[in-house]
Design a protein around this motif. Structure first.
Motif, PDB file in Angstrom:
ATOM      1  N   ARG A 187      38.836  33.731  44.436  1.00 51.59           N
ATOM      2  CA  ARG A 187      38.115  32.655  45.130  1.00 51.59           C
ATOM      3  C   ARG A 187      36.623  32.906  45.116  1.00 51.59           C
ATOM      4  O   ARG A 187      35.819  31.975  44.897  1.00 51.59           O
ATOM      5  N   TRP A 188      36.218  34.134  45.358  1.00 51.26           N
ATOM      6  CA  TRP A 188      34.793  34.484  45.294  1.00 51.26           C
ATOM      7  C   TRP A 188      34.252  34.194  43.894  1.00 51.26           C
ATOM      8  O   TRP A 188      33.186  33.605  43.742  1.00 51.26           O
ATOM      9  N   ALA A 189      35.002  34.610  42.883  1.00 54.38           N
ATOM     10  CA  ALA A 189      34.547  34.426  41.507  1.00 54.38           C
ATOM     11  C   ALA A 189      34.428  32.949  41.150  1.00 54.38           C
ATOM     12  O   ALA A 189      33.458  32.526  40.505  1.00 54.38           O
ATOM     13  N   MET A 190      35.410  32.146  41.556  1.00 54.03           N
ATOM     14  CA  MET A 190      35.367  30.721  41.252  1.00 54.03           C
ATOM     15  C   MET A 190      34.207  30.031  41.961  1.00 54.03           C
ATOM     16  O   MET A 190      33.599  29.103  41.418  1.00 54.03           O
ATOM     17  N   ILE A 222      26.093  32.377  33.104  1.00 52.11           N
ATOM     18  CA  ILE A 222      26.655  33.269  34.127  1.00 52.11           C
ATOM     19  C   ILE A 222      27.897  32.627  34.745  1.00 52.11           C
ATOM     20  O   ILE A 222      28.922  33.285  34.961  1.00 52.11           O
ATOM     21  N   GLY A 223      27.813  31.336  34.998  1.00 53.82           N
ATOM     22  CA  GLY A 223      28.975  30.619  35.516  1.00 53.82           C
ATOM     23  C   GLY A 223      30.133  30.632  34.543  1.00 53.82           C
ATOM     24  O   GLY A 223      31.299  30.749  34.940  1.00 53.82           O
ATOM     25  N   ILE A 240      36.741  34.826  33.628  1.00 50.93           N
ATOM     26  CA  ILE A 240      37.600  35.955  34.000  1.00 50.93           C
ATOM     27  C   ILE A 240      38.189  35.817  35.399  1.00 50.93           C
ATOM     28  O   ILE A 240      39.067  36.595  35.775  1.00 50.93           O
ATOM     29  N   SER A 241      37.738  34.811  36.158  1.00 51.45           N
ATOM     30  CA  SER A 241      38.146  34.715  37.565  1.00 51.45           C
ATOM     31  C   SER A 241      39.658  34.691  37.786  1.00 51.45           C
ATOM     32  O   SER A 241      40.152  35.324  38.721  1.00 51.45           O
ATOM     33  N   PRO A 242      40.466  33.989  36.955  1.00 43.76           N
ATOM     34  CA  PRO A 242      41.892  33.944  37.249  1.00 43.76           C
ATOM     35  C   PRO A 242      42.752  34.914  36.438  1.00 43.76           C
ATOM     36  O   PRO A 242      43.958  35.012  36.690  1.00 43.76           O
ATOM     37  N   VAL A 243      42.163  35.630  35.454  1.00 45.68           N
ATOM     38  CA  VAL A 243      42.985  36.346  34.478  1.00 45.68           C
ATOM     39  C   VAL A 243      43.823  37.446  35.117  1.00 45.68           C
ATOM     40  O   VAL A 243      45.040  37.524  34.952  1.00 45.68           O
ATOM     41  N   SER A 244      43.178  38.344  35.856  1.00 44.50           N
ATOM     42  CA  SER A 244      43.904  39.444  36.484  1.00 44.50           C
ATOM     43  C   SER A 244      44.945  38.926  37.470  1.00 44.50           C
ATOM     44  O   SER A 244      46.070  39.428  37.549  1.00 44.50           O
ATOM     45  N   GLY A 277      39.954  24.268  42.412  1.00 45.49           N
ATOM     46  CA  GLY A 277      40.428  25.617  42.109  1.00 45.49           C
ATOM     47  C   GLY A 277      40.076  26.604  43.201  1.00 45.49           C
ATOM     48  O   GLY A 277      40.887  27.466  43.562  1.00 45.49           O
ATOM     49  N   VAL A 278      38.857  26.488  43.728  1.00 46.46           N
ATOM     50  CA  VAL A 278      38.424  27.382  44.803  1.00 46.46           C
ATOM     51  C   VAL A 278      39.358  27.271  46.005  1.00 46.46           C
ATOM     52  O   VAL A 278      39.742  28.282  46.616  1.00 46.46           O
ATOM     53  N   LEU A 279      39.752  26.061  46.345  1.00 52.34           N
ATOM     54  CA  LEU A 279      40.593  25.839  47.523  1.00 52.34           C
ATOM     55  C   LEU A 279      42.055  26.219  47.279  1.00 52.34           C
ATOM     56  O   LEU A 279      42.756  26.618  48.227  1.00 52.34           O
TER      57      LEU A 279
END
Length: 458
Positions: free
Chosen positions: A78-81, A117-118, A124-128, A192-194
């Motif tokens: 969530r932080w990453a998104m 940067i975005g 990579i935000s959802p991969v792990s 996605g964030v929510l």
């Protein structure tokens, strides 16, 4: 911002849509070629110059993913998104200002640097998280999400072309198109964030949930830290594999619209601007389909075998375009679609390849570091194609002859990637992460994680 923990009964199938909302948005980067001709006309730019925002964006994607990978692992998706949303949308707003004032450096800064940067953090935000939710099908899981990045241009390309038709292709029309993009993607990425959640019962190296909510082992193979992975030849072989595969695909993708126009400009059936935008959309569809199709196939035939297909068959496709492409429009389109499907498949398969070699312990951080190969390819591919095309044009050449040398170079690069893939072997046990053992001076965060894993895996 603490990672959002999934409540009891949460379905893991809600996580891929969250990832898709981000990846479909940032996948707009693959539709940049739609903006190249208007920018060149409105601001008097060369083909090489108009590629700068895209090139810088891909460079920043790799660098932000490399340096931000550990932060994403620590702070959660969530932080990453959220960071991705702010940077990607702000990049469009800065670009709108640059176009309105005819200050091209603002477009490069906004779209390339800030927006890049975005791209990296969002990518990579959802991969792990996906690998932890789907330990039984990692190729399919990452393919579902990452196909959104490939499919983003399928939406953005015709949408952007229609906006430029409506608003105009001058600097004011381009500025308004950038503004609409920035605001719309901000709203879509908010979904996605929510929605995103991390599994309540999983840690990177112990257990992961299955469909019914129960836990199961996430990995029984090696577990390698991000710092140790950099010391292995396997990491650098995969770095070369990814770099070569991406260079080959991005060379076509970044210049897709003007390339197909140039190829058939001197024929009886030239390609219109609308048809060129449609070609970009088709490439996006192939990119997207390859991400889910080829990555799912890798779960069945293995990662090494699937990369043999990407690199070997990709070289054959480039050879066919170089020899016969200008004599057959269907052949040109078909070969380009196959190349782009391999390009997308390579991206979607590499997280699972990393998981096979290094385990799930810090796979997100390792993936982020590997994406520096994308940064290199993001400069290399467009530079090869645009620089050679510009010089061939200055020499009085036109049509398909603008690209022949570039395609031969791409064949050579794919051959280099093929050899690197053949050199990949299982990681030596000396690099494995072992609780209680200090391996090559792990970072404090890594060492602190070890005691917490011991009781959970007992």
């Amino acid at each position: 911002m603490s990672p959002p923990i999934a409540p009891p009964g949460w379905s893991r199938w809600l996580v891929p849509p969250a990832a898709l909302s981000v990846h479909l948005s940032i996948g707009q980067a693959y539709a940049w070629s739609v903006f190249k001709p208007p920018l060149e006309s409105a601001l008097g730019l060369s083909g090489t110059q108009s590629a700068l925002p895209f090139q810088l964006g891909i460079v920043m994607l790799g660098l932000s993913a490399a340096f931000g990978g550990t932060l994403v692992e620590r702070n959660g998706p969530r932080w990453a998104m959220t960071v991705a949303l702010v940077c990607f949308s702000s990049g469009f707003l800065l670009s709108a200002l640059g176009a309105a004032t005819e200050q091209y450096w603002l477009i490069v800064l906004g779209y390339g640097f800030v927006g890049g940067i975005g791209l990296g953090i969002g990518y990579i935000s959802p991969v792990s998280t996906l690998i932890k939710w789907f330990p039984d099908r990692p190729g399919m899981a990452t393919g579902i999400a990452i196909m959104g990045f490939g499919g983003g241009a399928l939406i953005a390309s015709p949408w952007s072309a229609r906006m430029l038709d409506s608003f105009g292709s001058d600097s004011d029309g381009i500025a308004l198109a950038f503004l609409v993009h920035g605001l719309t993607y901000a709203l879509f990425m908010t979904l996605g964030v929510l929605l995103v959640r991390v599994p309540a019962t999983a840690t990177p190296a112990t257990t992961a949930p299955v469909a019914g909510g129960a836990a199961r082992p996430a990995s029984t193979g090696p577990q390698v830290s991000a710092n140790q992975a950099l010391r292995t030849p396997q990491f650098w072989c995969l770095w070369i594999v990814l770099c070569m595969n991406v260079t080959a695909g991005i060379g076509i993708l970044e210049k897709a619209a003007p390339m197909i126009t140039d190829f058939f400009a001197d024929t009886a059936t030239p390609v219109s601007v609308t048809a060129a935008a449609g070609f970009v959309a088709l490439l996006s569809a192939a990119n997207m389909a390859g991400r889910i199709g080829w990555s799912s196939a890798s779960d069945l035939i293995g990662r090494k075998n699937i990369y043999r297909v990407y690199l070997g068959a990709g070289a054959v496709m480039y050879g066919l375009i170089a020899v016969f492409g200008d004599s057959s429009k269907p052949l040109f389109v078909l070969c380009a679609l196959v190349i782009l499907s391999f390009y997308g498949g390579g991206f979607a398969t590499v997280p699972a390849y990393l998981k096979d070699l290094f385990g799930t312990y810090q796979v997100g951080a390792i993936h982020g570091r590997l994406l520096t190969a994308w940064s290199t390819a993001g400069v290399l591919g467009p530079l090869i194609v645009n620089w050679i095309a510009d010089h061939q044009e200055e020499a009085g050449k036109s049509g398909a002859s603008l690209y022949g040398t570039s395609f031969l170079i791409m064949i050579g690069l794919l051959a280099v990637g093929f050899v690197a893939n053949e050199l990949v072997r299982p990681v030596h046990p000396r690099h494995h992460h072992a609780p209680g053992r200090h391996e090559a001076r792990p970072a404090p965060k890594e060492a602190a994680d070890v005691p917490r894993q011991q009781p959970e895996s007992a």
